[in-house]
Design a protein around this motif. Structure first.
Motif, mmCIF file in Angstrom:
data_model
loop_
_atom_site.group_PDB
_atom_site.id
_atom_site.type_symbol
_atom_site.label_atom_id
_atom_site.label_comp_id
_atom_site.label_asym_id
_atom_site.label_seq_id
_atom_site.Cartn_x
_atom_site.Cartn_y
_atom_site.Cartn_z
ATOM 1 N N PRO A 669 5.854 -6.540 4.579
ATOM 2 C CA PRO A 669 5.616 -5.496 5.197
ATOM 3 C C PRO A 669 5.082 -7.018 6.363
ATOM 4 O O PRO A 669 4.605 -8.322 6.175
ATOM 5 C CB PRO A 669 4.938 -4.548 5.603
ATOM 6 C CG PRO A 669 4.603 -4.411 4.634
ATOM 7 C CD PRO A 669 4.809 -5.855 3.423
ATOM 8 N N ASN A 670 5.648 -6.734 7.658
ATOM 9 C CA ASN A 670 5.323 -7.849 8.082
ATOM 10 C C ASN A 670 4.402 -7.521 9.772
ATOM 11 O O ASN A 670 4.977 -6.538 9.957
ATOM 12 C CB ASN A 670 5.878 -8.851 9.153
ATOM 13 C CG ASN A 670 7.369 -8.180 9.590
ATOM 14 O OD1 ASN A 670 7.184 -7.098 10.864
ATOM 15 N ND2 ASN A 670 8.592 -8.165 8.784
ATOM 16 N N TYR A 706 -0.022 -10.155 -6.689
ATOM 17 C CA TYR A 706 0.190 -9.404 -5.684
ATOM 18 C C TYR A 706 -1.163 -8.420 -6.288
ATOM 19 O O TYR A 706 -1.018 -8.258 -7.227
ATOM 20 C CB TYR A 706 1.521 -8.608 -5.455
ATOM 21 C CG TYR A 706 2.240 -9.506 -5.328
ATOM 22 C CD1 TYR A 706 2.800 -9.590 -3.793
ATOM 23 C CD2 TYR A 706 3.594 -9.886 -6.352
ATOM 24 C CE1 TYR A 706 4.064 -10.327 -3.302
ATOM 25 C CE2 TYR A 706 4.404 -10.646 -5.343
ATOM 26 C CZ TYR A 706 4.413 -11.362 -4.358
ATOM 27 O OH TYR A 706 6.269 -11.986 -3.791
ATOM 28 N N THR A 707 -2.471 -8.348 -5.194
ATOM 29 C CA THR A 707 -3.125 -7.393 -5.171
ATOM 30 C C THR A 707 -3.382 -6.727 -4.502
ATOM 31 O O THR A 707 -3.196 -7.042 -3.166
ATOM 32 C CB THR A 707 -4.129 -8.034 -5.544
ATOM 33 O OG1 THR A 707 -4.649 -8.943 -4.793
ATOM 34 C CG2 THR A 707 -4.045 -8.378 -7.214
ATOM 35 N N GLU A 741 -4.111 3.230 4.921
ATOM 36 C CA GLU A 741 -4.592 1.522 4.765
ATOM 37 C C GLU A 741 -4.401 1.189 3.846
ATOM 38 O O GLU A 741 -5.561 0.568 3.067
ATOM 39 C CB GLU A 741 -5.659 1.134 5.882
ATOM 40 C CG GLU A 741 -5.317 0.299 6.416
ATOM 41 C CD GLU A 741 -6.910 -0.357 7.339
ATOM 42 O OE1 GLU A 741 -7.209 -1.171 7.619
ATOM 43 O OE2 GLU A 741 -7.475 0.956 7.968
ATOM 44 N N LEU A 742 -3.629 -0.305 3.441
ATOM 45 C CA LEU A 742 -3.808 -0.640 2.455
ATOM 46 C C LEU A 742 -4.159 -2.214 2.568
ATOM 47 O O LEU A 742 -3.229 -2.225 3.917
ATOM 48 C CB LEU A 742 -2.606 -0.313 1.717
ATOM 49 C CG LEU A 742 -2.891 0.216 0.409
ATOM 50 C CD1 LEU A 742 -1.613 1.772 1.900
ATOM 51 C CD2 LEU A 742 -1.426 0.415 -0.286
ATOM 52 N N GLY A 743 -4.293 -3.208 2.338
ATOM 53 C CA GLY A 743 -5.146 -4.317 2.205
ATOM 54 C C GLY A 743 -4.748 -5.421 1.073
ATOM 55 O O GLY A 743 -4.904 -4.714 0.409
ATOM 56 N N LEU A 744 -3.196 -5.535 1.476
ATOM 57 C CA LEU A 744 -2.312 -6.881 0.459
ATOM 58 C C LEU A 744 -3.216 -8.248 0.685
ATOM 59 O O LEU A 744 -3.521 -8.670 1.824
ATOM 60 C CB LEU A 744 -1.108 -6.767 1.369
ATOM 61 C CG LEU A 744 -0.193 -8.154 0.184
ATOM 62 C CD1 LEU A 744 -0.156 -6.813 -1.022
ATOM 63 C CD2 LEU A 744 1.245 -7.714 0.824
ATOM 64 N N THR A 759 -2.673 -5.869 6.848
ATOM 65 C CA THR A 759 -2.688 -4.841 6.131
ATOM 66 C C THR A 759 -1.477 -4.523 6.934
ATOM 67 O O THR A 759 -0.833 -3.960 7.220
ATOM 68 C CB THR A 759 -4.289 -4.322 7.281
ATOM 69 O OG1 THR A 759 -5.483 -4.866 6.634
ATOM 70 C CG2 THR A 759 -4.542 -2.890 7.105
ATOM 71 N N PHE A 760 -1.313 -3.283 5.831
ATOM 72 C CA PHE A 760 -0.148 -2.402 6.238
ATOM 73 C C PHE A 760 -0.309 -0.947 5.544
ATOM 74 O O PHE A 760 -1.087 -0.887 5.348
ATOM 75 C CB PHE A 760 0.857 -2.399 5.621
ATOM 76 C CG PHE A 760 1.139 -2.564 4.145
ATOM 77 C CD1 PHE A 760 2.165 -1.152 3.447
ATOM 78 C CD2 PHE A 760 1.347 -2.958 2.929
ATOM 79 C CE1 PHE A 760 2.130 -1.637 2.233
ATOM 80 C CE2 PHE A 760 0.590 -3.332 2.381
ATOM 81 C CZ PHE A 760 1.428 -2.167 1.169
#
Length: 1088
Positions: A669-670, A706-707, A741-744, A759-760
């Motif tokens: 995502p962006n 990726y985490t 909310e996820l912190g990528l 964050t997406f």
């Protein structure tokens, strides 16, 4: 022979006696036939008792110092020693009226080892074969009538050429009157004597006949008519005081000396009593050059008298008065020439026993060896004719053979190199008073023998020769001398066998020249022997050593130790960072192997690198960004400092090593699309989103992990660390509506890792329906649809290509059948080469099949046509044996992609068979824009020659390292080649195959490639053809390389072919045909 000689000798009253002087004396009667045997010299001189039979066979007999007038009378057999008459000898012609006729001969015996002189005296006995002869047929005399009885009138005498014993014996007077009688004196003077008083009035003339008779029985006679005329005035005739005058003079009497005065008296008065004197005609004719007489009767000497020539001269003097009808009277004058010692001995050398008149003796001659034959003559008589002789040189001595012959022999050994000749004085003195002497000086030359070895002027020769000197360059002249002379001093020069082909030597002058160009880098010095020989009779050989130093020339350019250098440098490295070192070597020596490195400024990348001129170390002149350019290529030149400035270049590829200087970028995502909605009915493990990221770095620096941040999404969601796939981690059915909310965190694997975060949001909505097959708008669905569309398109394209191939194949079969009957008449058509995409004009009656191959060293793409006669049995075709052979030990067998043909085992085993069928279904490579001769793009080459379709020839490289050759059966079917519509017969041989050979990176321009096409022999069912294609059919599959050409698009500089089935071309300098890996390819084919 002896009996024959005796018979002949008896028949000619022959007798022989030996005098005390060992002279062989023989008598022979005149008028015998020519070749009448006189003597056997071997027997009579007792040579057979003195020598053996072998020596007798060696003896040779010739005349020595014999006057030519005598040689004309006799001959001697050179081998048998038989003395014969040479002509029919007339004694009266050579010894007229003489009591004795003896000829002296000297016979020399050779060879000189047995030399001796044999004296021979041959007396020619007279035959009474001549009649007396008067000088005139008629004489006239006058006599006055007053003449008293007893008056004498002189009559002519007759001459008889026979010897005195057969000469005139008597005279008779024939007359009818008794007025005259004949009177003959003791000296044979004939006179007519008056017996009666004359009466002119009664008889004025008398005719008489004077007849002369010799001693023959019956006698020979001659006559003369005598006329006596009676006159009436002069009553008295002169009367000599003496009938004969006998005087003696010495032979040295001077000219004009008076030797006698004759006197006659006449009692008449006046002219009748005045007397004049003269020689009669015969005397005047015979002695007019020696004597003369005055009118007063004085006799003078006017010539030179020589006792040895003629000791007695008989003169007839006439006296007559000056009156009318004078009657001459005669008197005899006998002149005896007294001998004086006026002759010195005369010395002669027998030139018949010399070499061109030169007296000589070999230096090998032993003591007592014959040197020369000397004869001495003294014409004086008595003690004046006797002599003694001597020498002045002790190296020689005399042996007296006869009273007049001497043999000069050696008295010592000789060495020509110490004394080449001797001047010898031979002196003789007679015993006369005063003594006369003479001498003769002659030179005795010592004949050279080959008894000396040649001697070289130098014991050894050290010279220099410039390398690359042209053929025939003069090197050195070796020279030897020989103390001998003539042929014994002729020296022949020769080189040592090992130098044949490298040097040549003039056998006469000793000049050594080159037969090749010397290479200093291979040969620094040449050492060899030169032989000098003299080969006359005995051979002597000597040698000398020649050292040739090869001088270096600037003929070698620096050569890099690698054909291509591959260096690496890290991006962002500081300026002047060393990227590597190039090395080169120049095999020249001294100043000629000094060179420096440089990078030409005309290159595109020249501003990015610099090279140390001495060390060859390459430096970066700036920093690099691998993400912009991954590699750079530059050419480094090594240029000699010598006058020629020879140079070479090498390709240097600098690969930029990646640095972890880029942070991962999260594409999806962006910030514009950061929320994902999912149904609460989505099961656990279902992928709900694929995190899309990229990193401009490579390798580990671009490997992403990726985490999620801790507690992100409250544990409802999980992310795959490697792929970025987000899935449902636990049941969400109970959630009606909630946004998480996820912190990528996306982190690369660099040494110092870089991390991107964002964050997406994921919204779980119970109102959404979960349907995996529905036309949802998820990214996964869109990706899957794209894959399906691509697969369908490719399948359709492949089907279309397959249909076209089938149609073309069927059409070719039909066309071949229609034209098979006309094939024979067109076999003489010339074979046209393939140009561009298709054939210009294939000859009718031939099937065509493209054969292509990639050979290393090429710079472009070339097509040829492989033709095979339709007259051959198609079942025997075996195209698995077509071979491309290169000059770099690359040998490629292009296999049949269909596998082994159905032919007898003798053909099946001739070519490679492994993995043939594995290549059958390989994709067909395409050659874009062949018709326009455009070079292939890198993408086309990579797709065409990638994977199993590319076979390395052994020279392929990967980052400078060689790879093992791959199986030659890994082949790829070539693209179909358009052709014209010329009918041709279809054959069953396999489709064309393409052979690819990688070329290692490095300089390729001017590189020579040699190719050959090879097939096994087929049964000889080959028809005859006309001249332009006769060579193609002389033997089964005898290839015709003249049909091979290069496509101009290759940029190849030249090409030629020969009649031995090979074709060769040189590389061009167009680098546009080089791919990014530095490999060059050229497509080749041949025409059969």
């Amino acid at each position: 022979m002896f009996r024959e000689v005796i018979v002949i000798a008896c028949a000619i009253c022959w007798q022989m006696s030996v005098s005390v002087a060992d002279t062989l004396s023989y008598n022979i009667t005149e008028n015998r036939p020519s070749h009448t045997v006189i003597a056997n010299i071997i027997r009579d001189a007792k040579l057979d008792a003195k020598h053996s039979a072998d020596v007798i066979r060696q003896l040779r007999f010739t005349f020595s110092d014999v006057p030519e007038s005598v040689k004309d009378l006799f001959s001697i057999d050179i081998t048998t020693g038989i003395l014969r008459t040479a002509i029919k000898i007339d004694r009266d012609a050579i010894c007229a009226s003489k009591a004795s006729c003896t000829k002296q001969l000297a016979i020399q015996v050779q060879p000189i080892t047995y030399f001796e002189i044999i004296k021979v005296s041959v007396t020619i006995n007279d035959l009474n074969d001549n009649a007396p002869l008067f000088a005139k047929d008629k004489v006239s005399l006058s006599l006055t009538e007053a003449s008293v009885s007893g008056t004498l009138l002189s009559l002519p005498t007759a001459n008889d050429p026979d010897s005195p014993i057969f000469g005139v014996k008597e005279y008779k007077l024939e007359s009818n009157a008794d007025v005259f009688s004949l009177k003959v004196s003791h000296d044979k003077a004939v006179s007519l004597e008056l017996r009666k008083k004359l009466d002119r009035e009664e008889t004025d003339r008398y005719l008489l006949t004077l007849v002369a008779y010799d001693t023959a029985d019956p006698p020979h006679s001659g006559s003369v008519a005598v006329e006596v005329v009676v006159t009436d005035v002069n009553d008295n005739n002169p009367i000599f005081e003496r009938d004969t005058y006998n005087i003696s003079v010495f032979e040295n009497v001077t000219k004009s000396t008076k030797i006698v005065r004759v006197k006659a008296s006449d009692p008449d008065l006046g002219l009748n009593g005045e007397v004049q004197y003269a020689f009669d005609p015969e005397t005047k004719a015979a002695y007019g050059d020696l004597f003369e007489i005055s009118n007063s009767g004085e006799v003078y000497v006017i010539g030179i008298l020589d006792h040895e020539t003629e000791a007695v001269h008989l003169l007839t003097v006439t006296a007559r008065d000056l009156g009318t009808n004078s009657i001459p009277v005669m008197a005899k004058v006998i002149v005896n020439v007294l001998d004086l010692n006026d002759n010195a001995p005369v010395i002669k050398i027998n030139n018949e026993l010399t070499q061109n008149g030169q007296v000589q003796i070999s230096e090998f001659a032993e003591e007592g060896t014959f040197v020369a034959h000397l004869t001495v003559r003294d014409l004086d008589s008595g003690p004046g004719g006797e002599f003694e002789c001597s020498l002045n040189d002790t190296h020689f001595k005399l042996q007296q053979l006869t009273s007049t012959d001497f043999k000069l022999i050696s008295a010592s050994m000789f060495d020509r190199e110490m004394m080449s000749s001797y001047d010898v004085r031979f002196s003789c003195s007679d015993k006369g008073v005063p003594s006369q002497s003479s001498s003769k000086i002659f030179t005795v030359n010592i004949v050279d023998e080959n008894d000396n070895r040649p001697v070289f002027v130098e014991t050894s020769y050290k010279v220099t020769v410039q390398e690359n000197a042209p053929l025939g360059t003069f090197v050195v002249r070796v020279q030897a001398t020989d103390a001998d002379t003539g042929a014994n001093a002729v020296i022949v020069y020769a080189l040592e066998t090992k130098m044949h082909g490298y040097l040549s030597i003039d056998p006469v002058s000793g000049n050594i020249t080159t037969l090749m160009k010397f290479d200093f880098e291979r040969t620094k010095q040449v050492e060899f022997l030169v032989t000098a020989s003299n080969r006359n009779k005995r051979e002597f050989n000597v040698t000398t050593r020649v050292f040739i130093e090869i001088l270096d020339a600037d003929d070698e350019k620096p050569v890099f130790t690698e054909t291509c250098y591959r260096f690496t440098v890290k991006e962002n490295a500081p300026v002047n960072t060393s990227v590597g070192r190039v090395t080169a070597a120049d095999t020249d020596s001294g100043l000629y192997n000094w060179f420096e490195f440089s990078i030409p400024s005309t290159q595109d990348n020249a501003h990015l690198f610099q090279v140390n001129a001495s060390t060859g170390e390459v430096f970066a002149r700036g920093s690099f960004d691998r993400e912009k350019v991954e590699a750079y290529e530059v050419r480094v030149i090594a240029r000699g400092l010598a006058p020629l400035h020879l140079s070479s270049s090498v390709r240097v590829v600098v690969k930029i090593l990646d640095e972890n200087d880029n942070t991962p970028v999260i594409d999806y995502p962006n910030v514009y699309n950061s929320t994902v909605s999912v149904s609460s009915h989505t099961p656990v493990g279902h992928v709900i989103i694929h995190i899309l990221c990229h990193d401009d770095d490579i390798d580990d620096n671009a490997k992403l992990t990726y985490t999620f941040s801790p507690e992100s999404g409250k544990g409802y969601f999980a992310i795959d660390h490697d792929s970025g796939l987000v899935t449902i981690a636990k049941e969400v059915k109970h959630i009606k509506y909630e946004q998480f909310e996820l912190g990528l965190h996306v982190q690369d694997n660099g040494h110092v890792p870089k991390t991107a975060t964002m964050t997406f949001f994921i919204t779980v909505d119970n109102s959404l329906v979960f349907a995996a097959s529905s036309g949802d708008t998820s990214e996964i669905a869109r990706n899957n649809l794209t894959i399906v569309i691509v697969i369908a398109s490719v399948s359709g394209l492949l089907a279309l290509v397959l249909i076209i191939a089938i149609l073309v194949f069927v059409r070719r079969q039909k066309t071949g059948k229609d034209t098979s009957s006309d094939s024979d008449k067109d076999r003489t058509s010339s074979v046209k080469s393939l140009v561009g995409r298709g054939y210009d004009q294939a000859p009718p009656g031939y099937s065509t099949q493209g054969l292509g191959g990639y050979a290393n060293g090429g710079t472009g793409f070339t097509n040829y046509a492989l033709h095979r006669s339709s007259a051959l049995d198609n079942s025997d075709a075996d195209f698995s044996h077509v071979q491309l052979q290169q000059s770099y030990d690359d040998e490629v067998f292009v296999g049949d992609p269909r596998g082994p043909p159905e032919i007898p085992p003798r053909h099946a085993s001739l070519g490679p068979q492994s993995n043939r069928r594995s290549a059958r279904n390989k994709p067909l490579p395409q050659s874009p824009k062949q018709n326009g001769h455009s070079p292939q793009r890198k993408e086309d080459m990579d797709s065409t020659f990638s994977g199993d379709n590319t076979t390395d020839s052994g020279h392929g490289s990967n980052d400078g390292e060689s790879e093992a050759p791959k199986s030659p059966s890994h082949v790829t079917q070539p693209p179909s080649i358009p052709h014209n519509d010329t009918p041709r017969q279809e054959t069953s041989h396999p489709p064309p195959v393409i052979r690819t050979i990688d070329v290692p990176p490095g300089p390729q321009c001017g590189r020579s490639i040699s190719l050959s096409v090879r097939k096994p022999a087929l049964p000889q069912r080959i028809p005859s053809h006309s001249s332009d294609t006769a060579d193609m059919y002389r033997h089964p599959f005898n290839y015709h390389p003249t049909g091979m050409k290069l496509d101009p698009a290759n940029g190849a500089s030249s090409m030629y072919s020969s009649r031995d089935n090979h074709v060769q071309f040189a590389m061009g300098n167009d680098d546009s045909f080089v791919d990014a890996d530095g490999h060059r390819r050229v497509r080749l084919a041949s025409q059969v």
